[in-house]
Design an enzyme around this catalytic site. Structure first.
Site, short mmCIF file in Angstrom:
data_model
loop_
_atom_site.label_atom_id
_atom_site.label_comp_id
_atom_site.label_asym_id
_atom_site.label_seq_id
_atom_site.Cartn_x
_atom_site.Cartn_y
_atom_site.Cartn_z
CG HIS A 1 -17.41 32.84 41.07
ND1 HIS A 1 -18.52 32.57 40.29
CD2 HIS A 1 -17.60 34.11 41.53
CE1 HIS A 1 -19.32 33.63 40.26
NE2 HIS A 1 -18.79 34.58 41.03
CE1 TYR B 1 -12.86 36.67 35.70
CE2 TYR B 1 -14.79 37.50 34.55
CZ TYR B 1 -14.22 36.64 35.48
OH TYR B 1 -15.00 35.77 36.18
CE1 TYR C 1 -24.59 40.40 38.37
CE2 TYR C 1 -22.73 39.43 37.23
CZ TYR C 1 -23.23 40.36 38.09
OH TYR C 1 -22.38 41.27 38.69
CG ASP D 1 -18.94 37.65 44.00
OD1 ASP D 1 -19.14 36.70 43.23
OD2 ASP D 1 -18.54 38.77 43.61
C1 0GY Z 1 -20.17 37.71 40.22
C2 0GY Z 1 -19.97 38.92 39.46
C3 0GY Z 1 -19.16 39.11 38.41
C4 0GY Z 1 -18.53 38.09 37.64
C5 0GY Z 1 -19.03 36.89 37.35
O1 0GY Z 1 -19.07 34.85 36.31
C6 0GY Z 1 -18.46 35.90 36.44
O2 0GY Z 1 -17.43 36.15 35.84
O3 0GY Z 1 -20.16 36.51 37.90
C7 0GY Z 1 -18.96 40.50 38.00
O4 0GY Z 1 -17.93 40.80 37.36
O5 0GY Z 1 -19.84 41.34 38.29
O6 0GY Z 1 -21.31 37.34 40.49
O7 0GY Z 1 -19.20 37.07 40.60
#
Ligand code: 0GY
Length: 289
Positions: free
Chosen positions: A29, A45, A153, A245
């Site tokens: 990300h 968050y 997800y 990640d």
């Molecule tokens: C990941 C997992 C998380 C967060 C996100 O997009 C996001 O905020 O995916 C998590 O908190 O489990 O895949 O990065």
């Protein structure tokens, strides 16, 4: 930044495992930087800044050649930071967006030109407010015309309820982090086998064998997660993806060392053939073909 946000690992190791040429970090990300790309008002968050320059420095340090940048929920449906990162990388990055039902063809085409190749449907309640399944199905209909696919997800306890929906999706479907199994239950437990069976029964369903740091109950080097990922890699070598990640949103127990995460790869994909599929051939087929 949230008060309990864990700082980056201070000194990531250079991996001992040498990645194959052309390896893709297929789950990462970018966050902000917030001064340029503000976080979404509806976010659950607030992370530290983690922009494209840091991501690409990590890519080079670890030995990856390409990235797939997944829109993070802290940016909501404002995909500008992810799209900007894709554009800046030239042909070396692809993106996964988060969009609403009002997305237009022109917007999809514009993101496609920047390197976006799919959308993410998120069912994790601590990260997003729920979106009705009909809305997701409408988005799926729009994006499939562009050859895009869908990343989903969800958490293990929601899989049973989601199966009919997942089976309706008209594109390749990539499941994040193996559907987040409870790794205290065992690979043979019906919950994990339900996920493996779903992949066996549906050839369009892929899995990211990612995030041992999130799934582990015992911490690094994530011994308790290896068998789960190895099982999926062995059964479905042509439908698995791997990623760091980075920058590891919402880690509460520890901040992983990305070099150590790379060293975890040969434990779940022990043969050179599996490694080539996982790290190069599969992501290239899905994102760069
Ligand atoms: C990941 C997992 C998380 C967060 C996100 O997009 C996001 O905020 O995916 C998590 O908190 O489990 O895949 O990065």
């Amino acid at each position: 930044m949230d008060a309990d946000w864990i700082p980056f690992h201070p000194n990531p190791k250079k991996p001992d495992f040498v990645l194959p040429k052309g390896a893709v970090d297929a789950h990462c990300h970018v966050f902000g930087p917030a001064a340029e790309f503000p976080f979404a008002p509806e976010r659950k968050y607030t992370p530290c800044d983690a922009g494209k320059d840091k991501l690409y420095a990590l890519r080079d340090f670890l030995g990856f050649e390409r990235n797939v940048i997944v829109q993070a929920t802290c940016h909501g449906r404002d995909n500008r930071a992810m799209v900007d990162a894709c554009r800046a990388a030239g042909d070396k990055a692809r993106g996964i967006a988060s969009v609403g039902p009002d997305i237009t063809e022109a917007e999809i085409r514009d993101m496609d030109a920047a390197g976006v190749r799919g959308v993410r449907f998120n069912f994790v309640k601590r990260l997003v407010d729920a979106t009705p399944k009909e809305v997701f199905l409408g988005i799926a209909d729009k994006i499939k015309e562009f050859g895009w696919h869908i990343v989903v997800y969800f958490e293990a306890q929601d899989l049973e309820e989601l199966v009919p929906f997942l089976q309706q999706l008209p594109t390749i479907v990539v499941v994040d982090h193996m559907g987040r199994p409870d790794v205290t239950k065992g690979v043979d437990h019906p919950d994990f086998q339900r996920f493996a069976d779903l992949m066996a029964d549906n050839e369009n369903i892929w899995s990211k064998v990612t995030c041992p740091e999130r799934l582990t109950a015992v911490g690094p080097p994530y011994d308790d997660v290896v068998a789960y990922a190895a099982h999926i890699v062995e059964r479905f070598p042509d439908r698995v993806l791997w990623g760091t990640d980075w920058p590891h949103p919402n880690m509460k127990s520890h901040m992983p060392d990305d070099g150590a995460l790379v060293d975890y790869i040969p434990r779940i994909a022990p043969t050179a053939e599996q490694q080539q599929s996982l790290l190069v051939d599969n992501p290239m087929r899905l994102y760069w073909a």
